[in-house]
Design a protein around this motif. Structure first.
Motif, PDB file in Angstrom:
ATOM      1  N   MET A 160       0.823  -1.204   0.000  1.00  0.00           N
ATOM      2  CA  MET A 160       0.000   0.000   0.000  1.00  0.00           C
ATOM      3  C   MET A 160       0.865   1.264   0.000  1.00  0.00           C
ATOM      4  SD  MET A 160      -2.990   0.972  -0.351  1.00  0.00           S
ATOM      5  CE  MET A 160      -3.718  -0.669  -0.204  1.00  0.00           C
ATOM      6  N   ILE A 161       2.002   1.198   0.692  1.00  0.00           N
ATOM      7  CA  ILE A 161       2.922   2.335   0.686  1.00  0.00           C
ATOM      8  C   ILE A 161       3.392   2.616  -0.740  1.00  0.00           C
ATOM      9  CG2 ILE A 161       5.168   3.158   1.476  1.00  0.00           C
ATOM     10  CD1 ILE A 161       3.071   3.226   3.625  1.00  0.00           C
ATOM     11  N   ASP A 162       3.658   1.549  -1.502  1.00  0.00           N
ATOM     12  CA  ASP A 162       4.092   1.732  -2.891  1.00  0.00           C
ATOM     13  C   ASP A 162       2.999   2.401  -3.726  1.00  0.00           C
ATOM     14  OD1 ASP A 162       6.549   0.623  -2.390  1.00  0.00           O
ATOM     15  OD2 ASP A 162       5.966  -1.401  -2.999  1.00  0.00           O
ATOM     16  N   TYR A 163       1.734   2.057  -3.439  1.00  0.00           N
ATOM     17  CA  TYR A 163       0.619   2.674  -4.174  1.00  0.00           C
ATOM     18  C   TYR A 163       0.573   4.178  -3.905  1.00  0.00           C
ATOM     19  CZ  TYR A 163      -4.155   3.847  -5.530  1.00  0.00           C
ATOM     20  OH  TYR A 163      -5.255   4.445  -6.102  1.00  0.00           O
ATOM     21  N   VAL A 164       0.688   4.539  -2.617  1.00  0.00           N
ATOM     22  CA  VAL A 164       0.668   5.967  -2.260  1.00  0.00           C
ATOM     23  C   VAL A 164       1.857   6.679  -2.884  1.00  0.00           C
ATOM     24  CG1 VAL A 164       0.714   7.621  -0.354  1.00  0.00           C
ATOM     25  CG2 VAL A 164      -0.550   5.462  -0.117  1.00  0.00           C
ATOM     26  N   ARG A 165       3.011   6.029  -2.842  1.00  0.00           N
ATOM     27  CA  ARG A 165       4.220   6.632  -3.407  1.00  0.00           C
ATOM     28  C   ARG A 165       4.064   6.877  -4.904  1.00  0.00           C
ATOM     29  NH1 ARG A 165       9.932   3.375  -4.055  1.00  0.00           N
ATOM     30  NH2 ARG A 165      11.158   5.085  -4.970  1.00  0.00           N
ATOM     31  N   THR A 166       3.437   5.935  -5.612  1.00  0.00           N
ATOM     32  CA  THR A 166       3.285   6.059  -7.066  1.00  0.00           C
ATOM     33  C   THR A 166       2.370   7.218  -7.446  1.00  0.00           C
ATOM     34  OG1 THR A 166       3.634   3.683  -7.330  1.00  0.00           O
ATOM     35  CG2 THR A 166       2.570   4.835  -9.153  1.00  0.00           C
ATOM     36  N   HIS A 167       1.279   7.408  -6.682  1.00  0.00           N
ATOM     37  CA  HIS A 167       0.276   8.406  -7.063  1.00  0.00           C
ATOM     38  C   HIS A 167       0.403   9.718  -6.295  1.00  0.00           C
ATOM     39  CE1 HIS A 167      -1.487   4.562  -8.406  1.00  0.00           C
ATOM     40  NE2 HIS A 167      -2.030   5.294  -9.369  1.00  0.00           N
ATOM     41  N   ALA A 168       1.339   9.788  -5.354  1.00  0.00           N
ATOM     42  CA  ALA A 168       1.495  11.018  -4.564  1.00  0.00           C
ATOM     43  C   ALA A 168       1.869  12.230  -5.410  1.00  0.00           C
ATOM     44  CB  ALA A 168       2.525  10.794  -3.458  1.00  0.00           C
ATOM     45  N   PRO A 169       2.737  12.108  -6.425  1.00  0.00           N
ATOM     46  CA  PRO A 169       3.065  13.304  -7.229  1.00  0.00           C
ATOM     47  C   PRO A 169       1.848  13.919  -7.907  1.00  0.00           C
ATOM     48  CG  PRO A 169       4.684  11.577  -7.596  1.00  0.00           C
ATOM     49  CD  PRO A 169       3.568  10.957  -6.812  1.00  0.00           C
ATOM     50  N   ARG A 170       0.823  13.137  -8.189  1.00  0.00           N
ATOM     51  CA  ARG A 170      -0.351  13.659  -8.898  1.00  0.00           C
ATOM     52  C   ARG A 170      -1.434  14.142  -7.942  1.00  0.00           C
ATOM     53  NH1 ARG A 170      -4.098  10.285 -13.270  1.00  0.00           N
ATOM     54  NH2 ARG A 170      -5.558  12.016 -13.728  1.00  0.00           N
ATOM     55  N   PHE A 171      -1.705  13.342  -6.874  1.00  0.00           N
ATOM     56  CA  PHE A 171      -2.829  13.677  -5.992  1.00  0.00           C
ATOM     57  C   PHE A 171      -2.385  14.177  -4.615  1.00  0.00           C
ATOM     58  CE2 PHE A 171      -4.323  10.267  -8.824  1.00  0.00           C
ATOM     59  CZ  PHE A 171      -5.380  10.912  -9.445  1.00  0.00           C
ATOM     60  N   GLY A 172      -1.127  13.945  -4.272  1.00  0.00           N
ATOM     61  CA  GLY A 172      -0.672  14.284  -2.933  1.00  0.00           C
ATOM     62  C   GLY A 172      -0.842  13.091  -2.003  1.00  0.00           C
ATOM     63  N   ALA A 173       0.067  12.930  -1.077  1.00  0.00           N
ATOM     64  CA  ALA A 173       0.049  11.754  -0.208  1.00  0.00           C
ATOM     65  C   ALA A 173      -1.117  11.780   0.772  1.00  0.00           C
ATOM     66  CB  ALA A 173       1.373  11.647   0.546  1.00  0.00           C
ATOM     67  N   GLU A 174      -1.329  12.923   1.429  1.00  0.00           N
ATOM     68  CA  GLU A 174      -2.349  12.963   2.478  1.00  0.00           C
ATOM     69  C   GLU A 174      -3.769  12.792   1.932  1.00  0.00           C
ATOM     70  OE1 GLU A 174      -2.022  15.958   5.398  1.00  0.00           O
ATOM     71  OE2 GLU A 174       0.127  15.662   5.732  1.00  0.00           O
ATOM     72  N   PRO A 175      -4.148  13.395   0.788  1.00  0.00           N
ATOM     73  CA  PRO A 175      -5.485  13.112   0.243  1.00  0.00           C
ATOM     74  C   PRO A 175      -5.688  11.627  -0.073  1.00  0.00           C
ATOM     75  CG  PRO A 175      -4.600  15.091  -0.756  1.00  0.00           C
ATOM     76  CD  PRO A 175      -3.485  14.477   0.041  1.00  0.00           C
ATOM     77  N   ILE A 176      -4.665  10.985  -0.576  1.00  0.00           N
ATOM     78  CA  ILE A 176      -4.783   9.548  -0.870  1.00  0.00           C
ATOM     79  C   ILE A 176      -4.974   8.764   0.421  1.00  0.00           C
ATOM     80  CG2 ILE A 176      -3.576   7.525  -1.777  1.00  0.00           C
ATOM     81  CD1 ILE A 176      -2.175   9.356  -3.754  1.00  0.00           C
ATOM     82  N   LEU A 177      -4.207   9.118   1.458  1.00  0.00           N
ATOM     83  CA  LEU A 177      -4.324   8.423   2.740  1.00  0.00           C
ATOM     84  C   LEU A 177      -5.703   8.641   3.354  1.00  0.00           C
ATOM     85  CD1 LEU A 177      -0.802   9.236   4.235  1.00  0.00           C
ATOM     86  CD2 LEU A 177      -1.586   7.052   3.298  1.00  0.00           C
ATOM     87  N   THR A 178      -6.267   9.839   3.154  1.00  0.00           N
ATOM     88  CA  THR A 178      -7.605  10.128   3.685  1.00  0.00           C
ATOM     89  C   THR A 178      -8.657   9.265   3.002  1.00  0.00           C
ATOM     90  OG1 THR A 178      -6.966  12.410   4.186  1.00  0.00           O
ATOM     91  CG2 THR A 178      -9.321  11.932   4.037  1.00  0.00           C
ATOM     92  N   VAL A 179      -8.579   9.171   1.667  1.00  0.00           N
ATOM     93  CA  VAL A 179      -9.540   8.351   0.919  1.00  0.00           C
ATOM     94  C   VAL A 179      -9.406   6.877   1.304  1.00  0.00           C
ATOM     95  CG1 VAL A 179     -10.207   7.558  -1.379  1.00  0.00           C
ATOM     96  CG2 VAL A 179      -9.667   9.971  -1.000  1.00  0.00           C
ATOM     97  N   LEU A 180      -8.187   6.406   1.446  1.00  0.00           N
ATOM     98  CA  LEU A 180      -7.976   5.015   1.842  1.00  0.00           C
ATOM     99  C   LEU A 180      -8.560   4.743   3.222  1.00  0.00           C
ATOM    100  CD1 LEU A 180      -4.292   4.419   0.620  1.00  0.00           C
ATOM    101  CD2 LEU A 180      -6.390   3.493  -0.374  1.00  0.00           C
ATOM    102  N   SER A 181      -8.389   5.694   4.131  1.00  0.00           N
ATOM    103  CA  SER A 181      -8.920   5.532   5.483  1.00  0.00           C
ATOM    104  C   SER A 181     -10.440   5.476   5.472  1.00  0.00           C
ATOM    105  CB  SER A 181      -8.437   6.682   6.372  1.00  0.00           C
ATOM    106  OG  SER A 181      -8.962   6.565   7.675  1.00  0.00           O
ATOM    107  N   GLU A 182     -11.081   6.282   4.599  1.00  0.00           N
ATOM    108  CA  GLU A 182     -12.540   6.273   4.495  1.00  0.00           C
ATOM    109  C   GLU A 182     -13.065   4.936   3.980  1.00  0.00           C
ATOM    110  OE1 GLU A 182     -13.341   9.546   1.974  1.00  0.00           O
ATOM    111  OE2 GLU A 182     -13.072  11.080   3.547  1.00  0.00           O
ATOM    112  N   HIS A 183     -12.230   4.207   3.264  1.00  0.00           N
ATOM    113  CA  HIS A 183     -12.629   2.900   2.728  1.00  0.00           C
ATOM    114  C   HIS A 183     -12.091   1.736   3.569  1.00  0.00           C
ATOM    115  CE1 HIS A 183     -13.488   5.467  -0.747  1.00  0.00           C
ATOM    116  NE2 HIS A 183     -14.272   4.485  -1.204  1.00  0.00           N
ATOM    117  N   GLY A 184     -11.700   2.040   4.797  1.00  0.00           N
ATOM    118  CA  GLY A 184     -11.289   0.983   5.719  1.00  0.00           C
ATOM    119  C   GLY A 184      -9.865   0.511   5.555  1.00  0.00           C
ATOM    120  N   ILE A 185      -9.057   1.216   4.789  1.00  0.00           N
ATOM    121  CA  ILE A 185      -7.648   0.845   4.609  1.00  0.00           C
ATOM    122  C   ILE A 185      -6.815   1.902   5.315  1.00  0.00           C
ATOM    123  CG2 ILE A 185      -5.824   0.292   2.959  1.00  0.00           C
ATOM    124  CD1 ILE A 185      -8.000  -0.237   0.894  1.00  0.00           C
TER     125      ILE A 185
END
Length: 234
Positions: free
Chosen positions: A1-26
């Motif tokens: 999962m860290i690799d997923y965040v790392r891959t998409h962080a340049p486009r969406f930002g790390a914290e927004p991705i982490l927030t969405v993942l948390s809302e979906h139980g991850i």
């Protein structure tokens, strides 16, 4: 999962991705992500330590013929100077995909009774405590032994009077040869010290198993002695 965040962080930002993942139980804590980011997304010190320890445990397990379970592997590691806890050994064994030999879990059947088959009379009548002489009753049986290579079947014949095993045979399969070889060795044992040994008056007793060939060969065959006489075998 860290690799997923790392891959998409340049486009969406790390914290927004982490927030969405948390809302979906991850749930991935931001501190976890940034800790990985700080060390270049390489393995942590604990992960490296686990990897080294798992390799050492694997080497010990392999040197001991791949038999050791958690307790024995833990003690062997301590003897080798590796400071490690028993619970950690169990966790690293799962990580390395190794396990000990589980004894007592295998089961085989050596006697398969057939209630419809003809049962030969019991001439001994369960009076095992009263033999009056050697070679009055020979008792035959066979069992199994579990080894690292698999099951081995052991057939043997015992003289009831002396309690001596006169003949035995070990094979990897339950065949007629298994029981007949033990009988032939028993005859050889007696005739080795007494060439005039005959089977007159000798009673051969075994159980009521009906595996292929056993019913005839080991429970109700006739044994021809050196002088041409025969004695019934039950």
């Amino acid at each position: 999962m860290i690799d997923y965040v790392r891959t998409h962080a340049p486009r969406f930002g790390a914290e927004p991705i982490l927030t969405v993942l948390s809302e979906h139980g991850i749930g991935v804590a931001p501190s976890t992500y940034y800790a990985h980011h700080a060390r270049g997304f390489g393995p942590s010190v604990r992960e490296l330590d686990d990897a080294y320890a798992a390799n050492e445990l694997y080497d010990i397990w392999k040197r001991n013929r791949r038999l050791y379970g958690r307790r024995k592997l833990w003690k062997a590691a301590l003897r080798a100077g590796i400071p490690i806890g028993r619970d950690r050994v169990e966790r690293l064994m799962k990580l390395a995909g190794i396990s000990g030999v589980k004894r007592g879990k295998r089961k085989t059947i050596t006697t398969a009774s057939d209630p419809k088959a003809a049962r030969h009379p019991d001439h001994v009548k369960r009076q095992w405590a009263w033999p009056s002489r050697p070679d009055q009753w020979w008792v035959a049986d066979f069992t199994y032994v579990w080894t690292i290579a698999g099951f081995c079947y052991v057939s043997f014949i015992t003289d009831v009077f002396s309690r001596r095993i006169l003949g035995w045979r070990v094979m990897t399969s339950k065949t007629t040869t298994l029981v007949l070889s033990a009988l032939e060795q028993s005859l050889f044992t007696r005739r080795r010290t007494n060439v005039e040994f005959v089977t007159t008056g000798l009673l051969h007793h075994s159980d009521a198993g009906t595996q292929g060939g056993f019913n005839r060969s080991s429970q109700h065959s006739e044994m021809r002695s050196a002088d041409g006489t025969t004695s019934g075998m039950v």
